[in-house]
Motif scaffolding. Structure first.
Motif, PDB file in Angstrom:
ATOM      1  N   THR A 164       0.843  -1.191   0.000  1.00 46.81           N
ATOM      2  CA  THR A 164       0.000   0.000   0.000  1.00 46.81           C
ATOM      3  C   THR A 164       0.878   1.240   0.000  1.00 46.81           C
ATOM      4  O   THR A 164       2.096   1.166   0.196  1.00 46.81           O
ATOM      5  CB  THR A 164      -0.873   0.039   1.260  1.00 46.81           C
ATOM      6  N   PHE A 165       0.234   2.398  -0.182  1.00 46.22           N
ATOM      7  CA  PHE A 165       0.965   3.663  -0.168  1.00 46.22           C
ATOM      8  C   PHE A 165       1.696   3.841   1.167  1.00 46.22           C
ATOM      9  O   PHE A 165       2.846   4.279   1.207  1.00 46.22           O
ATOM     10  CB  PHE A 165      -0.017   4.810  -0.402  1.00 46.22           C
ATOM     11  N   ALA A 166       1.022   3.491   2.271  1.00 50.30           N
ATOM     12  CA  ALA A 166       1.637   3.648   3.599  1.00 50.30           C
ATOM     13  C   ALA A 166       2.886   2.774   3.709  1.00 50.30           C
ATOM     14  O   ALA A 166       3.904   3.193   4.272  1.00 50.30           O
ATOM     15  CB  ALA A 166       0.635   3.287   4.685  1.00 50.30           C
ATOM     16  N   GLU A 167       2.817   1.570   3.151  1.00 55.34           N
ATOM     17  CA  GLU A 167       3.989   0.686   3.199  1.00 55.34           C
ATOM     18  C   GLU A 167       5.135   1.250   2.363  1.00 55.34           C
ATOM     19  O   GLU A 167       6.306   1.090   2.700  1.00 55.34           O
ATOM     20  CB  GLU A 167       3.618  -0.706   2.691  1.00 55.34           C
ATOM     21  N   ASN A 184       8.880   2.268   3.307  1.00 56.74           N
ATOM     22  CA  ASN A 184       9.642   1.219   2.623  1.00 56.74           C
ATOM     23  C   ASN A 184       9.648  -0.088   3.405  1.00 56.74           C
ATOM     24  O   ASN A 184      10.690  -0.673   3.666  1.00 56.74           O
ATOM     25  CB  ASN A 184      11.075   1.681   2.333  1.00 56.74           C
ATOM     26  N   LEU A 185       8.472  -0.549   3.763  1.00 59.39           N
ATOM     27  CA  LEU A 185       8.345  -1.803   4.511  1.00 59.39           C
ATOM     28  C   LEU A 185       8.612  -2.990   3.577  1.00 59.39           C
ATOM     29  O   LEU A 185       8.647  -2.831   2.356  1.00 59.39           O
ATOM     30  CB  LEU A 185       6.942  -1.886   5.120  1.00 59.39           C
ATOM     31  N   PRO A 186       8.807  -4.172   4.149  1.00 57.40           N
ATOM     32  CA  PRO A 186       9.250  -5.319   3.334  1.00 57.40           C
ATOM     33  C   PRO A 186       8.413  -5.579   2.084  1.00 57.40           C
ATOM     34  O   PRO A 186       8.964  -5.923   1.039  1.00 57.40           O
ATOM     35  CB  PRO A 186       9.133  -6.490   4.315  1.00 57.40           C
ATOM     36  N   ASP A 216       8.041  -5.782  -3.775  1.00 55.82           N
ATOM     37  CA  ASP A 216       7.447  -5.304  -5.030  1.00 55.82           C
ATOM     38  C   ASP A 216       8.525  -4.757  -5.966  1.00 55.82           C
ATOM     39  O   ASP A 216       8.551  -5.049  -7.161  1.00 55.82           O
ATOM     40  CB  ASP A 216       6.457  -4.158  -4.760  1.00 55.82           C
ATOM     41  N   GLU A 217       9.383  -3.918  -5.380  1.00 51.32           N
ATOM     42  CA  GLU A 217      10.410  -3.263  -6.198  1.00 51.32           C
ATOM     43  C   GLU A 217      11.348  -4.281  -6.817  1.00 51.32           C
ATOM     44  O   GLU A 217      11.682  -4.189  -7.999  1.00 51.32           O
ATOM     45  CB  GLU A 217      11.204  -2.272  -5.345  1.00 51.32           C
ATOM     46  N   VAL A 218      11.768  -5.249  -6.020  1.00 55.12           N
ATOM     47  CA  VAL A 218      12.693  -6.266  -6.534  1.00 55.12           C
ATOM     48  C   VAL A 218      12.014  -7.033  -7.674  1.00 55.12           C
ATOM     49  O   VAL A 218      12.589  -7.236  -8.743  1.00 55.12           O
ATOM     50  CB  VAL A 218      13.124  -7.223  -5.404  1.00 55.12           C
ATOM     51  N   MET A 219      10.748  -7.413  -7.445  1.00 55.67           N
ATOM     52  CA  MET A 219      10.020  -8.196  -8.430  1.00 55.67           C
ATOM     53  C   MET A 219       9.823  -7.392  -9.726  1.00 55.67           C
ATOM     54  O   MET A 219      10.080  -7.887 -10.822  1.00 55.67           O
ATOM     55  CB  MET A 219       8.676  -8.595  -7.804  1.00 55.67           C
ATOM     56  N   LEU A 220       9.396  -6.133  -9.589  1.00 54.33           N
ATOM     57  CA  LEU A 220       9.123  -5.317 -10.781  1.00 54.33           C
ATOM     58  C   LEU A 220      10.406  -5.015 -11.553  1.00 54.33           C
ATOM     59  O   LEU A 220      10.427  -5.023 -12.781  1.00 54.33           O
ATOM     60  CB  LEU A 220       8.423  -4.016 -10.393  1.00 54.33           C
ATOM     61  N   ARG A 221      11.461  -4.760 -10.799  1.00 56.59           N
ATOM     62  CA  ARG A 221      12.726  -4.442 -11.443  1.00 56.59           C
ATOM     63  C   ARG A 221      13.255  -5.647 -12.219  1.00 56.59           C
ATOM     64  O   ARG A 221      13.722  -5.525 -13.348  1.00 56.59           O
ATOM     65  CB  ARG A 221      13.729  -4.009 -10.369  1.00 56.59           C
ATOM     66  N   GLU A 222      13.117  -6.810 -11.611  1.00 52.01           N
ATOM     67  CA  GLU A 222      13.575  -8.030 -12.249  1.00 52.01           C
ATOM     68  C   GLU A 222      12.780  -8.289 -13.544  1.00 52.01           C
ATOM     69  O   GLU A 222      13.349  -8.619 -14.579  1.00 52.01           O
ATOM     70  CB  GLU A 222      13.341  -9.190 -11.283  1.00 52.01           C
ATOM     71  N   ARG A 223      11.468  -8.109 -13.440  1.00 54.51           N
ATOM     72  CA  ARG A 223      10.622  -8.382 -14.609  1.00 54.51           C
ATOM     73  C   ARG A 223      10.876  -7.342 -15.707  1.00 54.51           C
ATOM     74  O   ARG A 223      10.894  -7.680 -16.896  1.00 54.51           O
ATOM     75  CB  ARG A 223       9.151  -8.403 -14.213  1.00 54.51           C
ATOM     76  N   ALA A 224      11.082  -6.091 -15.298  1.00 50.75           N
ATOM     77  CA  ALA A 224      11.345  -5.040 -16.293  1.00 50.75           C
ATOM     78  C   ALA A 224      12.672  -5.293 -16.996  1.00 50.75           C
ATOM     79  O   ALA A 224      12.814  -5.084 -18.201  1.00 50.75           O
ATOM     80  CB  ALA A 224      11.347  -3.668 -15.622  1.00 50.75           C
ATOM     81  N   ASP A 225      13.621  -5.762 -16.214  1.00 52.90           N
ATOM     82  CA  ASP A 225      14.922  -6.093 -16.769  1.00 52.90           C
ATOM     83  C   ASP A 225      14.773  -7.187 -17.836  1.00 52.90           C
ATOM     84  O   ASP A 225      15.349  -7.114 -18.919  1.00 52.90           O
ATOM     85  CB  ASP A 225      15.798  -6.574 -15.607  1.00 52.90           C
TER      86      ASP A 225
END
Ligand code: ADP
Ligand code: MG
Length: 599
Positions: free
Chosen positions: A458-461, A465-467, A472-481
């Motif tokens: 969520t926006f609050a997370e 920058n909660l886990p 999400d960031e790791v997953m999206l970055r990997e897929r975008a790569d």
């Protein structure tokens, strides 16, 4: 649809050194701020305190103005509300006096609600009208503060809150404000780097691309207006403490201009730029004390100079990376063999079915009784002269246009017209006849936007920058790569999108569409502007995508490409189906030959 793609090799993690390098300016500013009380006199500490308080407000407003591109000019109103809320509650003019923390929490809540109230018109109004409503709100707030004498003390004012030890002296209070400013910087930086930050910029620069990616503009704007309002409320409490006595005059229009202009001068979509600008603009009138009456004029002049000389503001001046020349003779070479890593599950097998769709624009019947079926695993060509209704068909499928009659279904589900942001959930991705790029974001960020619906945090997370946000960031970055390697653009991942060639933008849009791991891919003239070689590579990429079970709708003018890779071709003319069948049937169809293929 939300399975994470396993990649053949790990995604390139952002170099640690690079991240540290980016932190240097912030660390330097913090270091100077911490040393300041020990090397400068009280007067400087006072100015620095004021800058820190302003930054608490401006940093969060930056998400509204700099990231989402909303012209919120009258944000001083929220500072006013926060200041009066804390002062009134601690003084006990209405209710019994309250503890300081409660008063500040109340200011945050009042600010958040007011932020939402001021922000709501942004969901409907065009930019300038929205700007006017924020100004109107500021005027009303000041007028109420003046008129409501029992509570606010009217024009005479009321004392601000008193903080207990250790914040009851200049140094303690300064360090408190500095700490809050640092926390707000961290929070907004977290948002900026998250899918929410990318979504805000996408709404600002490529709204339709954001919508087809499943980004909900209302939800996102509500989140930033609440947050920005809350921060402004807290800043108001600190401001009232600093002033020690507040009256409506303290909340001038100049102040609102300062907040707004700091973001413009700093540079849209940057955090460091507006931070530097806030410090400079707070300090400037003091430095030029005799010029204080001219401060508005000075701000305007500064803004004008910056906008003319460096449109991107301070952030653009500091962006050395974007001045490095790119390699010439770049060729985009897709690697469709990597598609298997992206489509780890075979998409479900129902078709998109358009039934008897009619859509008129005034007297023009753009689509006139269209039946069309896009089967999974097939490439369906849609051809026809300019203005025959091809793009309009895509817009109907994507929910941008409401057909007058007729339906669009996927399996048994009727797709609701007029809800483009819900098409991504169904697995429909598309590209545009004119590429919709987010020019100031990198190619990688542009592509990551396409995977927004896979994000769970969520926006609050994201703020903290909660886990889940991190995951999400790791997953999206990997897929975008992976998506970038599939279309052959990985070498340009870190480059600003507005530096790309036209053909590269077309492939970038395909990568963004692939981020959805789509069941259907709608391509609007993807070969326009490509060289012969590039068209051939594009063709085999599209064929590969369809072999993974994706239903592709291909709008094209290049007849060679259409007849080479399509399983099925529909020819439109004036919104009506002129011919429909296999490439061979269509190619030899009498009407098509005479009317369209010109042979
Ligand atoms: P194509 O993509 O096949 O070239 P379009 O679907 O863009 O054609 O347009 C079909 C017809 O609808 C054209 O006559 C065009 O002028 C009209 N049209 C498309 N969009 C709009 C709109 N938003 N408002 C009014 N007319 C439109
Ligand atoms: Mg078109």
């Amino acid at each position: 649809m939300n399975h994470t793609a396993s990649t053949p090799r790990p995604a390139a993690a952002p170099a640690l050194g690079h991240t540290l390098l980016k932190l240097i300016p912030y660390a330097a500013i913090l270091a100077v701020a911490l040393v300041l009380p020990f090397i400068a006199n009280d007067y400087w500490v006072l100015i620095a305190t004021r800058a820190a308080i302003y930054w608490v407000l401006v940093s969060a407003l930056n998400l509204v103005v700099g990231f989402a591109g909303q012209l919120a000019i009258g944000w001083v109103a929220l500072l006013t509300l926060g200041a009066y809320t804390t002062s009134v509650l601690t003084a006990g003019t209405v209710l019994p006096p309250m503890p300081l923390l409660v008063a500040f929490a109340a200011a945050a809540v009042v600010g958040a609600l007011a932020g939402l109230l001021v922000g709501l018109p942004a969901l409907r109004l065009r930019t300038f009208y929205f700007a006017m409503t924020t100004l109107g709100f500021a005027t009303i707030t000041t007028q109420i503060a003046l008129a409501w004498q029992d509570v606010t003390g009217g024009g005479i004012g009321i004392p601000g809150p008193w903080l207990p030890s250790p914040f009851d002296n200049a140094l303690g209070f300064y360090l408190l404000c500095l700490g809050l400013a640092a926390v707000l910087t961290w929070m907004t930086a977290n948002v900026a780097r998250s899918r929410f930050g990318r979504g805000l910029v996408a709404i600002r620069d490529a709204e339709v691309a954001a919508e087809v990616s499943g980004i909900s503009k209302p939800a996102l704007l509500v989140a930033v207006f609440l947050f920005s309002g809350a921060a402004a409320g807290v800043a108001g409490g600190l401001f009232a403490t600093l002033q020690s006595y507040i009256s409506p005059e303290a909340f001038t229009f100049d102040l609102s201009v300062l907040f707004f202009i700091a973001i413009l001068i700093g540079g849209r979509g940057s955090i460091l730029g507006p931070l530097i600008a806030t410090i400079v603009l707070t300090w400037l009138p003091e430095f030029a004390a005799p010029l204080v009456v001219w401060s508005t004029f000075l701000y305007a002049l500064l803004l004008l100079v910056i906008v003319l000389a460096v449109p991107g503001g301070i952030a653009a001046m500091l962006d050395f990376g974007s001045r490095r020349p790119l390699a010439r003779d770049r060729a985009v070479v897709p690697r469709e063999e990597l598609l298997g890593a992206l489509f780890t599950e075979r998409p479900a097998s129902s078709a998109i079915v358009l039934k008897d769709v009619v859509l008129s624009f005034g007297a023009v019947r753009a689509i006139d009784g269209l039946d069309l079926t896009i089967d999974p695993g097939e490439v369906h060509g849609l051809i026809g002269p300019n203005g025959s209704g091809k793009t309009t068909t895509l817009n109907v499928i994507c929910g941008f246009y409401k057909p007058d009659t007729g339906t669009v279904r996927v399996g048994d589900d009727v797709l609701k017209p007029g809800e483009p942001q819900h098409r991504a959930e169904v697995g429909i991705a598309r590209t545009f006849q004119t590429p919709r790029l987010i020019g100031e974001s990198t190619v990688l960020e542009n592509v990551m936007v396409g995977g927004d619906t896979s994000g769970r945090a969520t926006f609050a997370e994201a703020l903290l920058n909660l886990p889940r946000n991190h995951a999400d960031e790791v997953m999206l970055r990997e897929r975008a790569d992976l998506a970038l390697r599939i279309v052959g653009l990985e070498a340009l991942a870190g480059v600003r999108a507005d530096r790309l060639q036209h053909s590269e933008l077309r492939f970038m849009e395909i990568a963004r569409a692939l981020m959805l791991q789509p069941r259907f891919l709608l391509l609007d003239e993807p070969a326009a502007g490509l060289s012969g070689d590039e068209i051939a590579r594009l063709g085999s990429l599209i064929e590969s995508v369809s072999r993974h079970g994706v239903g592709v709708l291909l709008v094209e003018h290049h007849a060679d490409l259409i007849f080479k890779i399509c399983h099925h071709v529909t020819v439109l003319d004036l919104g009506r189906v002129l011919a429909d069948g296999t490439p061979d049937e269509v190619r030899t169809h009498e009407d098509v030959v005479s009317a369209y293929l010109g042979g």
